[in-house]
Each structure stands twice: as C-alpha cells, then as structure tokens.
Design a protein around this motif. Structure first.
Motif, PDB file in Angstrom:
ATOM      1  N   PHE A 154       0.828  -1.212   0.000  1.00 36.41           N
ATOM      2  CA  PHE A 154       0.000   0.000   0.000  1.00 36.41           C
ATOM      3  C   PHE A 154       0.863   1.263   0.000  1.00 36.41           C
ATOM      4  O   PHE A 154       0.500   2.263  -0.627  1.00 36.41           O
ATOM      5  N   SER A 155       2.008   1.237   0.680  1.00 35.84           N
ATOM      6  CA  SER A 155       2.874   2.413   0.733  1.00 35.84           C
ATOM      7  C   SER A 155       3.389   2.812  -0.652  1.00 35.84           C
ATOM      8  O   SER A 155       3.688   3.983  -0.897  1.00 35.84           O
ATOM      9  N   VAL A 156       3.489   1.846  -1.559  1.00 33.81           N
ATOM     10  CA  VAL A 156       3.927   2.135  -2.931  1.00 33.81           C
ATOM     11  C   VAL A 156       2.741   2.466  -3.823  1.00 33.81           C
ATOM     12  O   VAL A 156       2.782   3.407  -4.623  1.00 33.81           O
ATOM     13  N   MET A 157       1.645   1.723  -3.680  1.00 43.70           N
ATOM     14  CA  MET A 157       0.517   1.869  -4.602  1.00 43.70           C
ATOM     15  C   MET A 157      -0.300   3.126  -4.360  1.00 43.70           C
ATOM     16  O   MET A 157      -0.974   3.601  -5.270  1.00 43.70           O
ATOM     17  N   LYS A 158      -0.260   3.675  -3.166  1.00 36.52           N
ATOM     18  CA  LYS A 158      -1.047   4.881  -2.917  1.00 36.52           C
ATOM     19  C   LYS A 158      -0.509   6.086  -3.683  1.00 36.52           C
ATOM     20  O   LYS A 158      -1.220   7.078  -3.864  1.00 36.52           O
ATOM     21  N   MET A 159       0.743   6.002  -4.165  1.00 36.85           N
ATOM     22  CA  MET A 159       1.341   7.089  -4.921  1.00 36.85           C
ATOM     23  C   MET A 159       1.129   6.944  -6.421  1.00 36.85           C
ATOM     24  O   MET A 159       1.490   7.837  -7.189  1.00 36.85           O
ATOM     25  N   LEU A 160       0.539   5.834  -6.872  1.00 33.30           N
ATOM     26  CA  LEU A 160       0.345   5.602  -8.302  1.00 33.30           C
ATOM     27  C   LEU A 160      -0.816   6.435  -8.824  1.00 33.30           C
ATOM     28  O   LEU A 160      -1.747   6.754  -8.089  1.00 33.30           O
ATOM     29  N   PRO A 161      -0.801   6.790 -10.106  1.00 34.99           N
ATOM     30  CA  PRO A 161      -1.920   7.563 -10.678  1.00 34.99           C
ATOM     31  C   PRO A 161      -3.209   6.767 -10.675  1.00 34.99           C
ATOM     32  O   PRO A 161      -3.214   5.532 -10.676  1.00 34.99           O
ATOM     33  N   SER A 162      -4.328   7.467 -10.717  1.00 32.82           N
ATOM     34  CA  SER A 162      -5.631   6.825 -10.561  1.00 32.82           C
ATOM     35  C   SER A 162      -6.049   6.022 -11.778  1.00 32.82           C
ATOM     36  O   SER A 162      -6.905   5.134 -11.673  1.00 32.82           O
ATOM     37  N   HIS A 163      -5.471   6.292 -12.963  1.00 31.87           N
ATOM     38  CA  HIS A 163      -5.902   5.580 -14.164  1.00 31.87           C
ATOM     39  C   HIS A 163      -5.309   4.182 -14.254  1.00 31.87           C
ATOM     40  O   HIS A 163      -5.707   3.399 -15.111  1.00 31.87           O
ATOM     41  N   THR A 164      -4.358   3.839 -13.388  1.00 32.42           N
ATOM     42  CA  THR A 164      -3.748   2.515 -13.428  1.00 32.42           C
ATOM     43  C   THR A 164      -4.579   1.518 -12.622  1.00 32.42           C
ATOM     44  O   THR A 164      -5.343   1.893 -11.730  1.00 32.42           O
ATOM     45  N   SER A 165      -4.406   0.253 -12.933  1.00 30.19           N
ATOM     46  CA  SER A 165      -5.071  -0.822 -12.202  1.00 30.19           C
ATOM     47  C   SER A 165      -4.129  -1.304 -11.104  1.00 30.19           C
ATOM     48  O   SER A 165      -3.042  -1.800 -11.379  1.00 30.19           O
ATOM     49  N   ARG A 166      -4.558  -1.170  -9.854  1.00 25.84           N
ATOM     50  CA  ARG A 166      -3.718  -1.527  -8.702  1.00 25.84           C
ATOM     51  C   ARG A 166      -4.231  -2.820  -8.077  1.00 25.84           C
ATOM     52  O   ARG A 166      -5.376  -2.885  -7.633  1.00 25.84           O
ATOM     53  N   GLU A 167      -3.370  -3.840  -8.074  1.00 23.18           N
ATOM     54  CA  GLU A 167      -3.774  -5.176  -7.641  1.00 23.18           C
ATOM     55  C   GLU A 167      -2.712  -5.790  -6.741  1.00 23.18           C
ATOM     56  O   GLU A 167      -1.519  -5.488  -6.864  1.00 23.18           O
TER      57      GLU A 167
END
Length: 388
Positions: A154-167
C-alpha cells in the motif's frame, strides 16, 4: 421430511459439482463427457463480456507466503518449490499478456515482510530476485504476516496515478497470520484507494482471508493440486475490469529508440544503485535524455513512461478480442480440415469450430490457441493480406 430428499451441508452449496455432469454414452464410456468438461474450463476468454473497461496499465504486487507451512510436501516436491516453478511461468505469461504493466514481489516470514523486487516491467529482474531469495533452501521460516505485507504494498501503490489498475495477489499457505494491528483498518484503506486483493491458498479457506478478498472485490481460490494451482494462476494473467469510479484520462508516453553512444560511455539509470556497467547501447528518454537498458520503464528522472510501439500493439487484443468461433455439427463420415494445423478433424470424435469472418474450420486445440495465445485468426489475417 421425505426420506428420498437429498441433504447437503452449507459449505457444499458453494462448489461446482462437476461429477454430476459426467454422463455415460451408449457403450458405458465417460471419456467424452470428461473431455468436454476439461475443454469448457479452458475457454475462459470466450465468456468475456463485451464493452467492459479493462485496466491495461496494471501494477501488481505478488505477496508470497514464506512461513514454515511452505515446506509441507502435499505439493510435490514441496509447496515452496512448486510455487517457485509456477511463479516463474506466471511472470513470463504476465508480461506477455500485459506488456505495458509492472510487477513487484514481496515475501513474508518471521512475522514480518520484505520487498524483494520493486515495481518494474523488467521480467529478468524479477526472475533473478525470485531465484536469489525464494528459490533457495532454508528460506521459509517463522510465521506469515498478511498485514505487514499489505502495508508495504500500500505504501507504494497509494502514490500511483488513478488511471492505473492496482492489484495485490497473495499466495498463502499458513492458516494464521501474525499481524501487529487491526486488519480491518488496512482493508478500509485498500478499499478507499481501489486496490484489489486476490488470494490463492494452498491449504484451506480462512474466513479473514475470504473477507479481505470480498471487501476489495478480488478473487479467493483454494487449490486442489498443482494442475489446479497453475490453472488459477493463469486466470489472473488477464486484465481485470476497472471500477466505475475511475475516470478515463490521457497518459503521456515516450517512444525512445535504441541508440549506440560514442565514448565516453555511461551507465543506465535503472542500475545506478547497483553500481552498473558502462555500455554503449541504450534507450534514451526523449524528455530528459536519461539512458535505460530495457523497455518498458518509468523514467526515474522525469517520470515519463517509456514504451515501444510493439508493446502497445500487443496490448490491442485486450481491447478488441477475437469473436468466439461457432461450434458446428457435421454428419458422421464427413471430412473437415483444420486451417490452423492443416490436419484432418475426426468427426464426430472431435469438435469442429467455424470462423464467421473468413469461413475457415478449426479443431479444438487450434481454437483454444488462437483465442488464448495467438489473439489473431490465421484465416482473417491471410484474407486481409490478400486484399492489400
């Protein structure tokens, strides 16, 4: 209550009773019925619903349980080695089907978690790190910690842009988890940030793990054997639908060419932390001129996504999938030849499939290969070339 009424336990209602679909033919054989069930399980892409938004740019963290339970021998030779071999194939298939996506690896043991590879689109990097750590003996030890693993992802994925698919994919073996805090707080954070968590358990279903997957709209599976394990892993290779709350947005990308540098040579930006090696060839970012050895990659200096045109072309089949072929019934004794493998289809022992566009016939194996791997109908491709 009637004595003839069949009773069943509550847990039996959630499982598909494939044995009830097995029927005998006139000679008392069930081979054809079993073959039909197996073929039906392989045709996953043919059932895909049309007009569904898919997450083409996927960011996936694979959390691998490395506790003492992974040394069990119910999967031969052990759960650890079986998982290691299947993960190698999974990483290869993941980047083949998702060329502009990224993947990262996390292991959990001794009541803690460790990120063994960062989010990257370099499959060689992940395979090397997986072999260095999880592929060695005496690595699995202690207890699993699901919450610590999810916190790292979560510490890495919360910084990703919203248009990406986070799994997040969890491969679990232990029936318990040693967590430092309240797991429901972590689940709420994952739900808020649209992070989907799926789990493949090698032993049994645990209520908390099931609740985690249900709340984040992920998949939860308990495997039967190594063949089923591989089948479930392969089903997670395909992109997942994006939630309705995610808005469509334009993504800025760069398409660098591989150039050969004149002396003095420089090292690539992706291996600066490891010391790196001086090399002449590399891909140079068109925005900041940073050098990288492989694509796709996200530029560490300016954040531009660097891909090649081939990566986007290979992702097109997810947006425009091939239409399912029609299963046709031919009279016994008639002949049909498969356009894919050029072999005669034995009727009625084998099924015959028909492409409506090019009017060509295909056998069972070629039908599955065209839809699941090739993503291009050979007859339609030849027809387009003839028109040109």
């Amino acid at each position: 209550m009637d004595d003839t009424e069949v009773k069943e336990y509550r847990w039996e209602g959630g499982y598909e009773k494939t044995w009830e679909e097995v029927k005998e033919d006139e000679g008392g054989n069930v081979e054809w019925s079993v073959k039909e069930i197996i073929e039906k399980s392989k045709r996953l892409l043919a059932t895909r619903q049309p007009n569904v938004r898919l997450g083409m740019m996927r960011h996936l963290f694979v959390i691998i349980d490395s506790s003492n339970s992974m040394v069990e021998k119910d999967l031969k030779p052990t759960r650890q080695l079986c998982t290691y071999k299947l993960l190698q194939d999974f990483i290869q298939d993941y980047f083949d089907q998702n060329p502009i996506s990224q993947l990262g690896l996390i292991t959990t043991r001794n009541s803690s978690a460790e990120r063994i590879s960062e989010l990257s689109g370099n499959r060689k990097y992940h395979l090397e790190e997986l072999k260095k750590t999880f592929g060695g003996f005496n690595y699995c030890n202690g207890l699993m910690s699901v919450q610590n693993s999810l916190e790292i992802a979560f510490s890495v994925m919360k910084m990703l842009p919203s248009h990406t698919s986070r799994e997040i994919l969890i491969i679990g073996s232990s029936l318990s988890s040693c967590d430092p805090g309240e797991i429901n707080t972590t689940i709420d954070m994952l739900k808020t940030n649209n992070i989907r968590v799926s789990m493949i358990h090698l032993a049994a279903e645990v209520r908390m793990f099931r609740h985690l997957c249900d709340e984040t709209k992920g998949k939860h599976n308990v495997i039967v054997d190594d063949v089923h394990f591989k089948h479930v892993l392969w089903s997670l290779v395909e992109p997942v639908p994006l939630p309705n709350s995610v808005d469509a947005s334009c993504v800025k990308m760069g398409f660098p060419q591989e150039l050969e540098q004149k002396p003095p040579f420089t090292t690539c930006s992706c291996h600066l932390a490891e010391g790196g090696k001086l090399n002449a060839k590399g891909f140079f970012c068109p925005q900041c001129n940073s050098k990288y050895c492989e694509l796709p990659v996200e530029c560490k200096c300016c954040g531009l996504i660097l891909v090649s045109s081939l990566h986007l072309a290979r992702s097109l089949h997810h947006l425009v999938p091939i239409k399912p072929f029609i299963k046709i019934e031919l009279e016994e004794g008639s002949s049909a030849y498969c356009y894919g493998c050029r072999k005669r289809i034995k009727v009625p022992a084998e099924n015959v499939y028909f492409c409506e566009s090019c009017k060509k016939h295909y056998c069972d194996g070629c039908d599955i290969y065209v839809h699941n791997t090739l993503h291009v109908c050979p007859g339609c491709a030849v027809k387009r070339d003839e028109k040109r």
